[in-house]
Write an enzyme that holds these catalytic residues in place. Sequence first.
Site, short mmCIF file in Angstrom:
data_model
loop_
_atom_site.label_atom_id
_atom_site.label_comp_id
_atom_site.label_asym_id
_atom_site.label_seq_id
_atom_site.Cartn_x
_atom_site.Cartn_y
_atom_site.Cartn_z
N GLU A 145 -4.36 -4.35 -38.82
CA GLU A 145 -3.74 -4.30 -39.24
C GLU A 145 -3.19 -3.32 -40.73
O GLU A 145 -3.29 -3.20 -41.72
CB GLU A 145 -2.19 -4.70 -39.22
CG GLU A 145 -2.27 -6.04 -38.03
CD GLU A 145 -2.13 -5.59 -36.26
OE1 GLU A 145 -1.01 -4.70 -36.57
OE2 GLU A 145 -2.05 -5.64 -35.41
N CYS A 149 5.17 -2.96 -44.15
CA CYS A 149 4.17 -1.99 -43.69
C CYS A 149 4.90 -0.92 -42.82
O CYS A 149 4.67 0.10 -42.70
CB CYS A 149 3.56 -2.74 -43.00
SG CYS A 149 3.98 -3.83 -41.95
P1 NAD Z 1 -4.27 -6.74 -50.00
O1 NAD Z 1 -4.49 -5.56 -51.48
O2 NAD Z 1 -3.19 -7.96 -50.37
O3 NAD Z 1 -5.56 -6.68 -49.85
C1 NAD Z 1 -4.93 -7.18 -48.44
C2 NAD Z 1 -6.54 -8.20 -48.41
O4 NAD Z 1 -7.87 -7.41 -48.38
C3 NAD Z 1 -6.11 -9.50 -49.03
O5 NAD Z 1 -6.11 -10.86 -48.84
C4 NAD Z 1 -7.79 -8.79 -49.91
O6 NAD Z 1 -8.29 -10.38 -50.67
C5 NAD Z 1 -8.61 -7.97 -49.68
N1 NAD Z 1 -9.82 -7.23 -50.47
C6 NAD Z 1 -9.07 -6.50 -50.86
N2 NAD Z 1 -9.82 -5.85 -51.71
C7 NAD Z 1 -10.60 -5.97 -50.65
C8 NAD Z 1 -12.65 -5.88 -50.44
N3 NAD Z 1 -13.00 -4.55 -51.58
N4 NAD Z 1 -13.58 -6.83 -50.13
C9 NAD Z 1 -12.46 -7.50 -48.80
N5 NAD Z 1 -11.37 -8.15 -48.71
C10 NAD Z 1 -10.38 -7.22 -50.13
O7 NAD Z 1 -2.72 -5.50 -49.52
P2 NAD Z 1 -2.80 -4.20 -49.25
O8 NAD Z 1 -4.02 -3.72 -48.83
O9 NAD Z 1 -2.43 -3.26 -50.79
O10 NAD Z 1 -1.77 -3.93 -48.26
C11 NAD Z 1 -0.93 -2.86 -48.32
C12 NAD Z 1 -0.99 -1.99 -46.96
O11 NAD Z 1 -1.16 -3.13 -46.25
C13 NAD Z 1 -0.09 -1.38 -47.19
O12 NAD Z 1 -1.23 0.27 -46.45
C14 NAD Z 1 0.38 -1.35 -45.47
O13 NAD Z 1 0.98 -0.74 -45.12
C15 NAD Z 1 -0.52 -2.25 -45.00
N6 NAD Z 1 0.38 -3.27 -44.37
C16 NAD Z 1 0.54 -3.12 -42.89
C17 NAD Z 1 0.28 -4.28 -41.69
C18 NAD Z 1 0.28 -4.04 -40.81
O14 NAD Z 1 0.84 -5.18 -40.12
N7 NAD Z 1 0.12 -3.26 -39.66
C19 NAD Z 1 1.42 -5.33 -43.33
C20 NAD Z 1 1.37 -5.39 -44.32
C21 NAD Z 1 0.74 -4.69 -45.05
#
Ligand code: NAD
Length: 467
Positions: free
Chosen positions: A207, A241
């Site tokens: 997602e 998102c």
């Molecule tokens: P985040 O930084 O919290 O990362 C998400 C998860 O990934 C966390 O649990 C984190 O610990 C893990 N993570 C981060 N780096 C990692 C790595 N190198 N290796 C393994 N795991 C790792 O969240 P984010 O990515 O900043 O969230 C924002 C993004 O998510 C935006 O692009 C947003 O559009 C998208 N998003 C999508 C949805 C959807 O349902 N499609 C919903 C919310 C957010």
Amino acid sequence: MIEQDVAAARAVYKSGRTRPTEWRKTQLRAMQRMLVEHRDDFAAALAEDLGKHPTESWLTELGFLTAEIAHTLKHLGGWVEARETSVPVALQPAQARVLLEPLGVVLVIAPWNYPIQLLLAPAIGALAAGNTVVAKPSELAPASSAALARWVPDYLPEAVTIVEGGIPETTTLLEQKFDHICYTGNGRVGRIVMAAAARHLTPVTLELGGKSPVFVDDSVDLRIAAKRIAWGKFMNAGQTCVAPDYVLGSRDVLDRLAVELPRAIRDLYGSDPQRSPEYGRMINAGAFDRVTGLLAADRAAGAAVVAGGRSDAADRYIAPTVVRATAESALMQEEIFGPVLPLVQVDSAAAAVLFINERDKPLSLYVFSHNHHVRQMFTHQTSSGALAFGVPVAHMLVPGLPFGGVGESGMGGYHAKYSIQAFSHRKAVLDKPLAPDTMAVIYPPFNAVKNQLIKRVVVPAGRVRHR
Ligand code: NAD
């Protein structure tokens, strides 16, 4: 520790306890109780992490989840029932059915922006489908992560294991074997997750995000359109998102929106949104710096700010901001994920379609138009996770619609019955009695009669139209 956690989740699954529908319902009811009994604890955590108003927390996280649970409890029996399917004449007598079976242990990795909802919503589906869950909240929403770690074990002791932590813990988790991984977050980490999953041939639901466009034309009431766009954009300070990322419209429409959007922002958050309890904050200094940096770059290049523009680093506050931009603006080069809305001029609906199709497939696309031809064009000539006319974000609240992206915005969808499909295996079951032995016709040795029967009845070629 992580290894033991995963082994424990697997042991519960292997015990067979999770299979009966009653176990699944018991878990969902327990989660519902947790959300209601600790509503204030979760709301306080969301307020601490993101400055969310308790009503918004209920609407978009806690109540969203209880509604999803209620809907699932009501329909689960029907969703998981085996589906009979017809058997070709040549195989009769026999019975065929599709049986949904759980996958095993599902890993859920959640982001920080809806930290409770995006961890528990996939868990609802995974549990409803008869799996156990290991779930990792985002370290960037520490209060929400702590609240989940505090309460989930009390209510779902064997069904959901919360593993707190950041990249090292997620990396260790990803080394383990799971039966499905549901990751919500950005595409860069999505690729890391998918590569790790490939080592165990584990299927994934990704997602992801991206820039969700809005198109507006002059056939609609622009005051109402502006109100709805502002609502969808500035909720959770733009860190949604499916938030509208930018608006496409003609010069005339954008001129009018440049008047209506500031008015809508005042209606929603008053004349000083920093003092409104309804208006959220950026998750951390890094996110604040990134979004204010994009805005500063475009201002320096001459972009006109038509609403907001103010920020306060100490308070992680960025005012709801609307800015006139172009395709070349810094704000148009990446997902904004903050409360800044660029207005980008296009000459026509067809030009907007072209603009959208030249970019990555978005998670959502929003169209404000009463024009039938325009609506048809967006429906059939663009691709996006979701398409909504007349309102952004609200498609999330329709339980019958799958939630998910396409291309760069992700793969696989979930919510309600689509979650059951995402977290189950569709097992093909055929049951043919040994007598009468009607299979004789396909056994060798073949002869002319069998040859005719096989060609005409057992596996006919169908009618071919020769040119
Ligand atoms: P985040 O930084 O919290 O990362 C998400 C998860 O990934 C966390 O649990 C984190 O610990 C893990 N993570 C981060 N780096 C990692 C790595 N190198 N290796 C393994 N795991 C790792 O969240 P984010 O990515 O900043 O969230 C924002 C993004 O998510 C935006 O692009 C947003 O559009 C998208 N998003 C999508 C949805 C959807 O349902 N499609 C919903 C919310 C957010």
